[in-house]
Design an enzyme around this catalytic site. Structure first.
Site, mmCIF file in Angstrom:
data_model
loop_
_atom_site.group_PDB
_atom_site.id
_atom_site.type_symbol
_atom_site.label_atom_id
_atom_site.label_comp_id
_atom_site.label_asym_id
_atom_site.label_seq_id
_atom_site.Cartn_x
_atom_site.Cartn_y
_atom_site.Cartn_z
ATOM 1 N N THR A 54 -46.973 -51.740 26.959
ATOM 2 C CA THR A 54 -47.218 -51.447 28.370
ATOM 3 C C THR A 54 -46.421 -50.222 28.801
ATOM 4 O O THR A 54 -46.926 -49.368 29.553
ATOM 5 C CB THR A 54 -46.838 -52.661 29.237
ATOM 6 O OG1 THR A 54 -47.664 -53.773 28.864
ATOM 7 C CG2 THR A 54 -47.033 -52.371 30.713
ATOM 8 N N GLY A 111 -28.882 -35.992 46.607
ATOM 9 C CA GLY A 111 -29.846 -36.399 47.619
ATOM 10 C C GLY A 111 -29.284 -36.284 49.017
ATOM 11 O O GLY A 111 -29.416 -35.262 49.681
ATOM 12 N N ARG A 112 -28.621 -37.343 49.462
ATOM 13 C CA ARG A 112 -28.132 -37.402 50.841
ATOM 14 C C ARG A 112 -27.264 -36.219 51.274
ATOM 15 O O ARG A 112 -27.416 -35.740 52.402
ATOM 16 C CB ARG A 112 -27.394 -38.723 51.066
ATOM 17 C CG ARG A 112 -28.346 -39.855 51.412
ATOM 18 C CD ARG A 112 -27.690 -41.204 51.325
ATOM 19 N NE ARG A 112 -27.569 -41.636 49.930
ATOM 20 C CZ ARG A 112 -27.318 -42.887 49.560
ATOM 21 N NH1 ARG A 112 -27.134 -43.813 50.470
ATOM 22 N NH2 ARG A 112 -27.246 -43.212 48.291
ATOM 23 N N LYS A 144 -36.743 -34.716 42.372
ATOM 24 C CA LYS A 144 -36.800 -36.098 41.903
ATOM 25 C C LYS A 144 -37.688 -36.920 42.833
ATOM 26 O O LYS A 144 -37.419 -37.041 44.029
ATOM 27 C CB LYS A 144 -35.410 -36.716 41.847
ATOM 28 C CG LYS A 144 -35.413 -38.146 41.290
ATOM 29 C CD LYS A 144 -34.028 -38.744 41.245
ATOM 30 C CE LYS A 144 -33.601 -39.350 42.565
ATOM 31 N NZ LYS A 144 -34.341 -40.597 42.897
ATOM 32 N N ASP A 172 -38.920 -40.586 38.701
ATOM 33 C CA ASP A 172 -37.839 -41.551 38.496
ATOM 34 C C ASP A 172 -38.338 -42.970 38.752
ATOM 35 O O ASP A 172 -38.076 -43.552 39.805
ATOM 36 C CB ASP A 172 -36.675 -41.185 39.438
ATOM 37 C CG ASP A 172 -35.496 -42.123 39.321
ATOM 38 O OD1 ASP A 172 -35.357 -42.786 38.279
ATOM 39 O OD2 ASP A 172 -34.701 -42.184 40.283
ATOM 40 N N LYS A 194 -38.122 -45.495 36.121
ATOM 41 C CA LYS A 194 -37.334 -46.418 35.285
ATOM 42 C C LYS A 194 -38.209 -47.497 34.655
ATOM 43 O O LYS A 194 -38.019 -48.704 34.888
ATOM 44 C CB LYS A 194 -36.213 -47.060 36.102
ATOM 45 C CG LYS A 194 -35.276 -46.062 36.772
ATOM 46 C CD LYS A 194 -34.212 -46.787 37.584
ATOM 47 C CE LYS A 194 -33.274 -45.830 38.312
ATOM 48 N NZ LYS A 194 -33.950 -45.110 39.429
ATOM 49 N N ASP A 220 -40.698 -52.760 30.559
ATOM 50 C CA ASP A 220 -41.733 -53.767 30.335
ATOM 51 C C ASP A 220 -41.830 -53.977 28.834
ATOM 52 O O ASP A 220 -40.970 -53.516 28.080
ATOM 53 C CB ASP A 220 -43.068 -53.280 30.930
ATOM 54 C CG ASP A 220 -43.955 -54.432 31.398
ATOM 55 O OD1 ASP A 220 -44.206 -55.341 30.585
ATOM 56 O OD2 ASP A 220 -44.382 -54.429 32.569
ATOM 57 N N ILE A 221 -42.870 -54.636 28.370
ATOM 58 C CA ILE A 221 -43.055 -54.769 26.929
ATOM 59 C C ILE A 221 -43.419 -53.390 26.363
ATOM 60 O O ILE A 221 -43.957 -52.536 27.081
ATOM 61 C CB ILE A 221 -44.133 -55.821 26.582
ATOM 62 C CG1 ILE A 221 -45.502 -55.406 27.126
ATOM 63 C CG2 ILE A 221 -43.731 -57.185 27.120
ATOM 64 C CD1 ILE A 221 -46.630 -56.319 26.671
ATOM 65 N N PRO A 222 -43.118 -53.135 25.094
ATOM 66 C CA PRO A 222 -43.263 -51.779 24.541
ATOM 67 C C PRO A 222 -44.636 -51.145 24.741
ATOM 68 O O PRO A 222 -44.726 -49.979 25.142
ATOM 69 C CB PRO A 222 -42.946 -51.980 23.055
ATOM 70 C CG PRO A 222 -41.962 -53.101 23.048
ATOM 71 C CD PRO A 222 -42.433 -54.029 24.124
ATOM 72 N N THR A 224 -25.755 -46.203 38.720
ATOM 73 C CA THR A 224 -24.507 -45.777 39.369
ATOM 74 C C THR A 224 -24.132 -46.649 40.572
ATOM 75 O O THR A 224 -23.063 -46.488 41.145
ATOM 76 C CB THR A 224 -24.580 -44.296 39.799
ATOM 77 O OG1 THR A 224 -25.769 -44.078 40.558
ATOM 78 C CG2 THR A 224 -24.574 -43.389 38.583
#
Length: 230
Positions: free
Chosen positions: A68, A207-208, A30, A59, A61, A64-66, A118
């Site tokens: 873009t 991750g951690r 990731k 990752d 996320k 924005d506008i569709p 999360t």
């Protein structure tokens, strides 16, 4: 179930060292905001050079506008990554626009929608979305499913209900996995591997608990062994 390792260390060198230590495993990697903004496309290429069989989850996320979002989705596809995500909050039109744009490619990445981060607890989530996490996550998942996405990002606690509301083949990727009950850190809705198994999670993100372990490779081996026993 396929392990996704979060490369969230402070530098490209540290992340690549972690990846090199895991090069014998065909796991997902990731790449998040910090790593991609700092290190960009060369970092993804460096990961693939370590092990061409590494699958890359970018990752970012998108929200924005569709149009873009669809433009950005095309650029991500050209990077050669295997999966990326958008925010479900962007809505059905954005989802549809992204998936229609990517339909022109012979090979496209998996596209997931983020339901509820999360890091949210129930009170803070409701202060933004005015509905419970469970209710809104399921609503977002149905919207994603109906608009052709491959799955969602959610906590392990929502995974089973989301699959029931959509399809068993609809993917769930779940951050905040503490494989053997490690410290939650800044996450609110964490889960063990055992719970992730019970909830039908497809991609546990760790991750951690891996990169802060004194022996990350051994930790991954322990996780993979646990996954295999499922």
């Amino acid at each position: 179930m396929e392990l996704c390792v979060a490369l969230d260390l402070p530098s490209a060198e540290e992340n690549l060292a972690l990846a090199r230590s895991l090069k014998s495993y065909n796991v997902w990697m990731k790449v998040g905001f910090r790593a991609y903004i700092r290190d960009g496309k060369p970092f993804i290429e460096a990961l693939k050079a370590i092990n061409p069989d590494f699958k890359i989850f970018l990752d970012l996320k998108l929200y924005d506008i569709p149009n873009t979002m669809a433009d950005a989705a095309e650029e991500i596809t050209r990077l050669g990554v295997d999966m990326f995500n958008i925010h479900a909050s962007a809505g059905a039109v954005a989802m549809k626009t992204v998936m229609e744009r990517l339909s022109t490619y012979d090979k496209r990445p998996l596209v997931l929608a983020v339901t509820a981060l999360t890091s949210f607890d129930e009170a803070n989530f409701q202060s933004v979305y005015e509905k419970s996490i469970d209710e809104k996550a399921e609503q977002f998942a149905k919207m994603s499913y109906e608009n052709g996405l491959d799955g969602v990002v959610c906590s392990a606690y929502e995974s089973r209900a989301i699959k029931k509301a959509t399809s068993e083949e609809f993917l769930t990727l779940c951050p905040g996995i503490r494989p053997f009950g490690e410290d939650a850190g800044d996450q609110q809705r964490v889960a063990t591997l055992d719970l992730a198994k019970q909830e039908g999670v497809d991609f546990p993100v760790v991750g951690r608990p891996i990169y802060k372990d004194s022996d990350p490779k051994k930790k991954v081996e322990e996780i993979l062994k646990e996954i295999v026993t499922f």
